[in-house]
Design an enzyme around this catalytic site. Structure first.
Site, PDB file in Angstrom:
ATOM      1  N   HIS A  22       0.814  -1.228   0.000  1.00 33.35           N
ATOM      2  CA  HIS A  22       0.000   0.000   0.000  1.00 33.35           C
ATOM      3  C   HIS A  22       0.848   1.279   0.000  1.00 33.35           C
ATOM      4  O   HIS A  22       0.717   2.168   0.843  1.00 33.35           O
ATOM      5  CB  HIS A  22      -1.098   0.004   1.069  1.00 33.35           C
ATOM      6  CG  HIS A  22      -0.713  -0.192   2.517  1.00 33.35           C
ATOM      7  ND1 HIS A  22       0.269   0.513   3.135  1.00 33.35           N
ATOM      8  CD2 HIS A  22      -1.234  -1.016   3.461  1.00 33.35           C
ATOM      9  CE1 HIS A  22       0.342   0.151   4.398  1.00 33.35           C
ATOM     10  NE2 HIS A  22      -0.546  -0.788   4.614  1.00 33.35           N
ATOM     11  N   HIS A  76      -5.832  -8.916  14.417  1.00 35.07           N
ATOM     12  CA  HIS A  76      -5.944  -7.643  13.683  1.00 35.07           C
ATOM     13  C   HIS A  76      -6.685  -7.925  12.376  1.00 35.07           C
ATOM     14  O   HIS A  76      -6.470  -8.964  11.754  1.00 35.07           O
ATOM     15  CB  HIS A  76      -4.518  -7.151  13.430  1.00 35.07           C
ATOM     16  CG  HIS A  76      -4.362  -5.906  12.626  1.00 35.07           C
ATOM     17  ND1 HIS A  76      -5.281  -4.901  12.581  1.00 35.07           N
ATOM     18  CD2 HIS A  76      -3.318  -5.492  11.850  1.00 35.07           C
ATOM     19  CE1 HIS A  76      -4.825  -3.934  11.803  1.00 35.07           C
ATOM     20  NE2 HIS A  76      -3.644  -4.265  11.335  1.00 35.07           N
ATOM     21  N   GLU A  78      -6.721  -6.080   9.459  1.00 34.08           N
ATOM     22  CA  GLU A  78      -6.234  -5.592   8.163  1.00 34.08           C
ATOM     23  C   GLU A  78      -6.088  -6.797   7.223  1.00 34.08           C
ATOM     24  O   GLU A  78      -5.672  -7.887   7.642  1.00 34.08           O
ATOM     25  CB  GLU A  78      -4.907  -4.839   8.322  1.00 34.08           C
ATOM     26  CG  GLU A  78      -4.592  -4.035   7.071  1.00 34.08           C
ATOM     27  CD  GLU A  78      -3.481  -2.983   7.256  1.00 34.08           C
ATOM     28  OE1 GLU A  78      -2.886  -2.906   8.343  1.00 34.08           O
ATOM     29  OE2 GLU A  78      -3.234  -2.249   6.279  1.00 34.08           O
ATOM     30  N   ASP A  80      -4.088  -8.043   5.164  1.00 35.18           N
ATOM     31  CA  ASP A  80      -2.880  -8.887   5.082  1.00 35.18           C
ATOM     32  C   ASP A  80      -2.869  -9.941   6.178  1.00 35.18           C
ATOM     33  O   ASP A  80      -2.144 -10.934   6.082  1.00 35.18           O
ATOM     34  CB  ASP A  80      -1.593  -8.041   5.128  1.00 35.18           C
ATOM     35  CG  ASP A  80      -1.536  -7.044   6.254  1.00 35.18           C
ATOM     36  OD1 ASP A  80      -2.594  -6.525   6.646  1.00 35.18           O
ATOM     37  OD2 ASP A  80      -0.426  -6.766   6.746  1.00 35.18           O
ATOM     38  N   HIS A 142      -1.569  -1.595  15.352  1.00 37.68           N
ATOM     39  CA  HIS A 142      -1.593  -0.628  14.308  1.00 37.68           C
ATOM     40  C   HIS A 142      -2.945   0.038  14.032  1.00 37.68           C
ATOM     41  O   HIS A 142      -3.011   1.227  13.720  1.00 37.68           O
ATOM     42  CB  HIS A 142      -1.077  -1.394  13.070  1.00 37.68           C
ATOM     43  CG  HIS A 142      -1.100  -0.728  11.770  1.00 37.68           C
ATOM     44  ND1 HIS A 142      -1.476  -1.341  10.614  1.00 37.68           N
ATOM     45  CD2 HIS A 142      -0.781   0.550  11.431  1.00 37.68           C
ATOM     46  CE1 HIS A 142      -1.356  -0.521   9.600  1.00 37.68           C
ATOM     47  NE2 HIS A 142      -0.940   0.626  10.059  1.00 37.68           N
ATOM     48  N   ASP A 161       1.415  -6.748  14.163  1.00 40.42           N
ATOM     49  CA  ASP A 161       2.238  -5.828  13.363  1.00 40.42           C
ATOM     50  C   ASP A 161       3.464  -5.299  14.119  1.00 40.42           C
ATOM     51  O   ASP A 161       4.510  -5.051  13.501  1.00 40.42           O
ATOM     52  CB  ASP A 161       1.389  -4.633  12.908  1.00 40.42           C
ATOM     53  CG  ASP A 161       0.600  -4.930  11.641  1.00 40.42           C
ATOM     54  OD1 ASP A 161       1.070  -5.728  10.813  1.00 40.42           O
ATOM     55  OD2 ASP A 161      -0.487  -4.344  11.479  1.00 40.42           O
ATOM     56  N   TYR A 189      10.262  -0.397   8.504  1.00 40.96           N
ATOM     57  CA  TYR A 189       8.881  -0.799   8.816  1.00 40.96           C
ATOM     58  C   TYR A 189       8.291   0.117   9.887  1.00 40.96           C
ATOM     59  O   TYR A 189       7.184   0.642   9.744  1.00 40.96           O
ATOM     60  CB  TYR A 189       8.907  -2.254   9.296  1.00 40.96           C
ATOM     61  CG  TYR A 189       7.584  -2.843   9.689  1.00 40.96           C
ATOM     62  CD1 TYR A 189       6.864  -3.634   8.798  1.00 40.96           C
ATOM     63  CD2 TYR A 189       7.059  -2.663  10.962  1.00 40.96           C
ATOM     64  CE1 TYR A 189       5.654  -4.200   9.169  1.00 40.96           C
ATOM     65  CE2 TYR A 189       5.862  -3.219  11.340  1.00 40.96           C
ATOM     66  CZ  TYR A 189       5.167  -3.983  10.442  1.00 40.96           C
ATOM     67  OH  TYR A 189       3.972  -4.545  10.816  1.00 40.96           O
ATOM     68  N   HIS A 220       4.798 -10.112  10.514  1.00 38.62           N
ATOM     69  CA  HIS A 220       5.613  -9.941   9.299  1.00 38.62           C
ATOM     70  C   HIS A 220       7.081 -10.176   9.650  1.00 38.62           C
ATOM     71  O   HIS A 220       7.554  -9.705  10.695  1.00 38.62           O
ATOM     72  CB  HIS A 220       5.515  -8.516   8.746  1.00 38.62           C
ATOM     73  CG  HIS A 220       4.146  -8.094   8.325  1.00 38.62           C
ATOM     74  ND1 HIS A 220       3.505  -8.622   7.219  1.00 38.62           N
ATOM     75  CD2 HIS A 220       3.300  -7.179   8.851  1.00 38.62           C
ATOM     76  CE1 HIS A 220       2.324  -8.045   7.089  1.00 38.62           C
ATOM     77  NE2 HIS A 220       2.166  -7.180   8.066  1.00 38.62           N
TER      78      HIS A 220
HETATM   79 FE1  FEO Z   1      -1.833  -3.566  10.035  1.00 40.17          FE
HETATM   80 FE2  FEO Z   1       0.277  -6.006   8.698  1.00 40.17          FE
HETATM   81  O1  FEO Z   1      -1.338  -5.037   8.954  1.00 40.17           O
END
Ligand code: FEO
Length: 391
Positions: A22, A76, A78, A80, A142, A161, A189, A220
């Site tokens: 993004h 979370h 989001e 991903d 996040h 995250d 990051y 991640h």
């Molecule tokens: Fe806030 Fe890796 O998504």
């Protein structure tokens, strides 16, 4: 099969090819981590991005029949980390989904209101057998729905995250990858994802003080098992706005004039012993630049005037930086123009809007800077270097 601890598995996916997350350039790819705890009860922690759903199910199946999964923890919403939700529900029909209320609401918005889930506000921990899971909402680290999950018996934190890195690698642990790459990606990051959320991330980091943590498993990148204190210490510095003897000079140029000034200013700053990173926005992406901004004490932004306003790439960078709200910085504007200026003033307006303490500059020249004007730019760099050293 990759085990974090006896009976705790990584069942995520490595995304070697993603290069734009993004708007954040991810030159080293990423991963979407998911974890499986096999005890008397079986818990899956987090989904993965939608295109990797089959890979997640395959990895779960290599450990256990997915029908035996009792719980799925959604830290979370989001996409991903939630994209594989429909496929996981299909493969794990006996699983109860647990998430914060805000996460459940967000999952409904993305995937439909028929998804059944239990709010962790009503069930803040789970006994799995020898191990348990404690859920700790961490809003805005996040998104408002964000949560971390902790296994006290293993001193293991599933941090989602926080503490992540966009880093694809064959090794799943911090001691299996290049250390310089790892820390560079952790910093990049933080700068691009978490910097504007420093207050809430800081609260989460503070809350971890006194909590025994031997392993941090983010959503991640690699798992911190060699020295989780290293990334915790880095985060403590970043949320506190700690800086180094460092400056960033960022600009774009039409016919070389603003570039000439950028280089002269950078040389002047460097003459005072300051590390200077120079980025031309025709070559550097804004997400690379912002990684350098994180620990810099000064950000100097140069723009040619185009149609009485900012050069488009500089306007884009300034908008990005304004959203990320870097803390504890001084800054200055410079530029060049043909007949009517405007860009330098616009840069100053944006620097102030980003919360940067503005240092007045008169480095704004018509067409090509003369030799004397280049010397003035160098001298301005020297004065900025002195301020940086004295800060
Ligand atoms: Fe806030 Fe890796 O998504």
């Amino acid at each position: 099969m990759i085990q974090l601890r006896d009976g705790i598995y990584w069942v995520g996916a490595v995304d070697w090819s993603i290069r734009n997350f993004h708007g954040y350039i991810t030159n080293r790819g990423s991963s979407y981590n998911s974890y499986l705890i096999v005890d008397e009860k079986v818990a899956l922690v987090d989904f993965v991005k939608a295109p990797f759903a089959e890979e997640q199910i395959r990895r779960i199946s290599e450990v256990i029949d997915p029908k035996k999964v009792d719980y799925v923890v959604a830290n979370h919403a989001e996409p991903d980390h939630s994209g594989s939700i429909r496929r996981v529900i299909e493969a794990c029909p006996n699983a109860e989904i647990l998430a914060t209320e805000r996460c459940i609401n967000t999952l409904w918005r993305y995937y439909g209101g028929d998804i059944k889930a239990t709010p962790v506000e009503k069930k803040p921990s789970l006994k799995l057998g020898k191990r348990s899971l404690t859920f700790v909402p961490a809003p805005m680290a996040h998104w408002p729905d964000s949560m971390v999950s902790y296994v006290p018996e293993e001193k293991l934190l599933f941090s989602n995250d926080a503490f992540g890195q966009h880093l694809a690698s064959s090794g799943r642990f911090d001691d299996e990858v290049d250390q310089a790459e790892l820390m560079q990606e952790a910093e990049t990051y933080y700068a691009n994802i978490l910097m504007p959320l420093w207050r809430s991330v800081g609260r989460a980091v503070k809350a971890l003080e006194g909590v025994p943590v031997e392993m941090i498993a983010p959503s991640h990148g690699v798992i911190w098992r060699k020295d989780p204190g290293l990334i915790l210490k880095s985060y403590q510095g970043w949320v506190a706005g700690e800086t180094k003897l460092k400056a960033v000079v960022v600009y774009d140029t039409m016919w070389g004039s603003t570039q000439l000034l950028a280089r002269a200013i950078a040389d002047g700053i460097a003459s005072k012993g300051v590390d200077v990173k120079v980025h031309c926005l025709g070559a550097s992406h804004h997400s690379e630049v912002i990684a350098d901004v994180l620990e810099a004490r000064a950000v100097l932004v140069g723009s040619p005037t185009l149609n009485n306003h900012l050069f488009p790439s500089v306007a884009g960078f300034l908008a990005y930086m304004r959203g990320l709200k870097p803390v504890n910085k001084i800054g200055a504007a410079f530029g060049s123009y043909g007949w009517a200026g405007g860009a330098k003033k616009a840069v100053e307006t944006e620097l102030l809007a980003a919360g940067i303490q503005l240092i007045e500059s008169d480095i704004d020249f018509v067409f090509k800077p003369s030799g004397d004007e280049a010397k003035r730019a160098y001298a301005f760099g020297e004065s900025m270097g002195e301020k940086i050293v004295g800060a």
